[in-house]
Design an enzyme around this catalytic site. Structure first.
Site, PDB file in Angstrom:
ATOM      1  N   TYR A 140      45.116  22.986  42.066  1.00  0.00           N
ATOM      2  CA  TYR A 140      45.047  23.215  40.624  1.00  0.00           C
ATOM      3  C   TYR A 140      46.378  22.901  39.938  1.00  0.00           C
ATOM      4  CZ  TYR A 140      40.484  25.531  40.052  1.00  0.00           C
ATOM      5  OH  TYR A 140      39.151  25.809  39.951  1.00  0.00           O
ATOM      6  N   LYS A 191      40.473  24.389  55.539  1.00  0.00           N
ATOM      7  CA  LYS A 191      39.910  23.133  56.054  1.00  0.00           C
ATOM      8  C   LYS A 191      40.990  22.557  56.969  1.00  0.00           C
ATOM      9  CE  LYS A 191      36.720  19.913  56.167  1.00  0.00           C
ATOM     10  NZ  LYS A 191      35.373  20.106  56.749  1.00  0.00           N
ATOM     11  N   ASP A 223      33.448  24.513  54.787  1.00  0.00           N
ATOM     12  CA  ASP A 223      32.062  24.028  54.782  1.00  0.00           C
ATOM     13  C   ASP A 223      31.155  24.996  55.521  1.00  0.00           C
ATOM     14  OD1 ASP A 223      33.465  23.300  57.057  1.00  0.00           O
ATOM     15  OD2 ASP A 223      32.566  21.310  57.252  1.00  0.00           O
ATOM     16  N   ASP A 247      37.454  29.278  44.106  1.00  0.00           N
ATOM     17  CA  ASP A 247      36.683  29.007  42.888  1.00  0.00           C
ATOM     18  C   ASP A 247      35.225  28.729  43.268  1.00  0.00           C
ATOM     19  OD1 ASP A 247      36.140  28.295  40.154  1.00  0.00           O
ATOM     20  OD2 ASP A 247      36.200  26.200  40.768  1.00  0.00           O
ATOM     21  N   ASP A 251      31.613  31.493  43.123  1.00  0.00           N
ATOM     22  CA  ASP A 251      30.356  31.218  42.401  1.00  0.00           C
ATOM     23  C   ASP A 251      29.174  31.321  43.367  1.00  0.00           C
ATOM     24  OD1 ASP A 251      31.786  30.598  40.080  1.00  0.00           O
ATOM     25  OD2 ASP A 251      30.529  28.875  39.609  1.00  0.00           O
TER      26      ASP A 251
HETATM   27  C1  IPM Z   1      37.021  30.340  37.210  1.00  0.00           C
HETATM   28  C2  IPM Z   1      36.739  29.133  36.348  1.00  0.00           C
HETATM   29  C3  IPM Z   1      38.046  28.439  36.039  1.00  0.00           C
HETATM   30  C4  IPM Z   1      38.666  27.976  37.340  1.00  0.00           C
HETATM   31  C5  IPM Z   1      37.952  27.283  35.040  1.00  0.00           C
HETATM   32  C6  IPM Z   1      37.272  27.702  33.757  1.00  0.00           C
HETATM   33  C7  IPM Z   1      39.277  26.653  34.752  1.00  0.00           C
HETATM   34  O1  IPM Z   1      35.830  28.312  36.972  1.00  0.00           O
HETATM   35  O2  IPM Z   1      37.795  31.226  36.772  1.00  0.00           O
HETATM   36  O3  IPM Z   1      36.478  30.429  38.306  1.00  0.00           O
HETATM   37  O4  IPM Z   1      38.370  26.875  37.823  1.00  0.00           O
HETATM   38  O5  IPM Z   1      39.457  28.731  37.915  1.00  0.00           O
HETATM   39 MG    MG Z   2      34.986  29.119  38.754  1.00  0.00          MG
END
Ligand code: IPM
Ligand code: MG
Length: 363
Positions: A140, A191, A223, A247, A251
């Protein structure tokens, strides 16, 4: 005196923070805790007003506060902007400037919400994990980065995945410390079979683990981890991983809990923290009173716990959320249509938590 910054941001960030602040204020007033809340524009809202997603003024508000409550940023309207002006830069800038390197993302399944998960009940039941995501390093923020022209007229886009021993050590320590208060299991995700920087990651985490003889450390490639999260989410306790992997995996983990609208997060550097739901600004449902405010309400609970050591107040909020779910209140993202469930909007959900809280505090 609690010095709080409130950055609602864009889209549903505005609606969900409103509910969370309502809950927070009630609790602080009731307990005669003094606080000050300073608001600031971030993301697209800041771009529209000042031409950039994060101004020095907003950054100063954040730096001067003990904790930041953050909604969400972004929206289709700002997508065509160059990357440095996009709303997301506000979030990344705040994380970086405040050096909030430790991102805690708990993903747990509420028994009463099992039906809302797209995964089978017998697989998700009992899931309770914490993803510890490194937040201020890795790909990042690594240099060099950019898009360059090539002699043949085509282009080259590049980013750098870089981690230093110190960066890995400090996030690993956070993971091990937290695991001591949980089931004493840490899984480090990398990884290392392909990327040198994450081979270093694996070695440094192993080194840090020597100071935590009671904690069982294991390693997994990312993975494989993404597969195991779906196959057996209950096998995870604390996962520590890089910025990008965290990240993505967070999710994915949110799906065990039924909806990304349920997941809070804390981004910390010591006691200082920024607290935000892990979901985004959801432009498709913004302004329609449909968003689930529970992730933000739970983020405020994390704030009370991690920045202010108010564990009791955090417990009250978490218990109230649990009861609201038990009592059948559901925003659309967690509504299964089953008999007895009450489909509600953002503000009604906030109200439901508030009235639960009132009951809880008075018993
Ligand atoms: C998160 C989001 C952010 C990230 C984005 C909005 C920059 O996806 O907080 O998980 O990638 O960290
Ligand atoms: Mg995110």
């Amino acid at each position: 005196m609690m010095k709080l910054a409130l950055f609602a941001g864009d889209g549903i960030g505005i609606e969900v923070t409103k509910e969370a602040v309502k809950v927070l204020k009630y609790l602080l007033d009731l307990n005669s805790i003094n606080y000050e809340i300073e608001e600031g524009l971030v993301g697209g809202a800041s771009y529209d007003a000042y031409g950039k997603p994060l101004t020095d003024e907003t950054l100063k508000i954040a730096k001067d506060s003990d904790a930041v409550i953050f909604g969400a940023v972004g929206g289709t309207k700002w997508e065509p902007l160059p990357i440095e002006l996009r709303p997301e830069k506000a979030l990344l800038g705040l994380r970086y400037e405040l050096d909030l390197y430790a991102n805690l993302r708990p993903a747990k399944v509420y028994d009463d919400l099992i039906d809302a998960s797209p995964l089978k009940k017998n697989i998700v039941g009992g899931t309770d994990m914490l993803i510890v995501r490194e937040l201020t390093g890795g790909i990042y923020f690594g240099q060099p980065r950019g898009v360059e022209d090539l002699p043949d007229g085509s282009k080259k886009g590049f980013n750098t995945l870089v981690y230093t021993t110190k960066e890995i050590e400090r996030i690993a320590k956070i993971a091990f410390d937290i695991s001591m208060k949980r089931r004493k299991k840490v899984l480090s995700v990398d990884k290392a079979n392909v990327l040198e920087s994450t081979e270093l990651w694996r070695n440094v985490v192993a080194n840090v683990s020597k100071s935590y003889p009671e904690v069982e450390l294991s390693n997994m490639y990312v993975d494989n981890c993404s597969m195991q999260l779906i196959k057996q989410p209950t096998s995870f306790d604390v996962i520590v991983t890089t910025n990008l992997f965290g990240d993505i995996l967070s999710d994915e983990a949110s799906m065990a809990s039924g909806s990304i609208g349920m997941l809070p997060s804390a981004s910390l550097n010591g006691k200082k923290g920024m607290y935000e739901p892990i979901h985004g600004s959801a432009p498709d449902i913004a302004g329609q009173n449909k968003a689930n405010p529970l992730a933000t309400i739970l983020s405020v609970a994390m704030m009370l716990r991690y920045s202010f050591d108010e564990d009791n107040l955090a417990d009250y909020i978490e218990k109230s959320v649990e009861n609201v779910i038990k009592n059948g209140y559901r925003t659309p993202d967690i509504y299964s249509g089953a008999a007895g469930l009450k489909l509600v909007g953002t503000s009604q959900m906030g109200e439901a938590v508030l009235s639960e809280l009132k009951n809880a505090v008075h018993v």
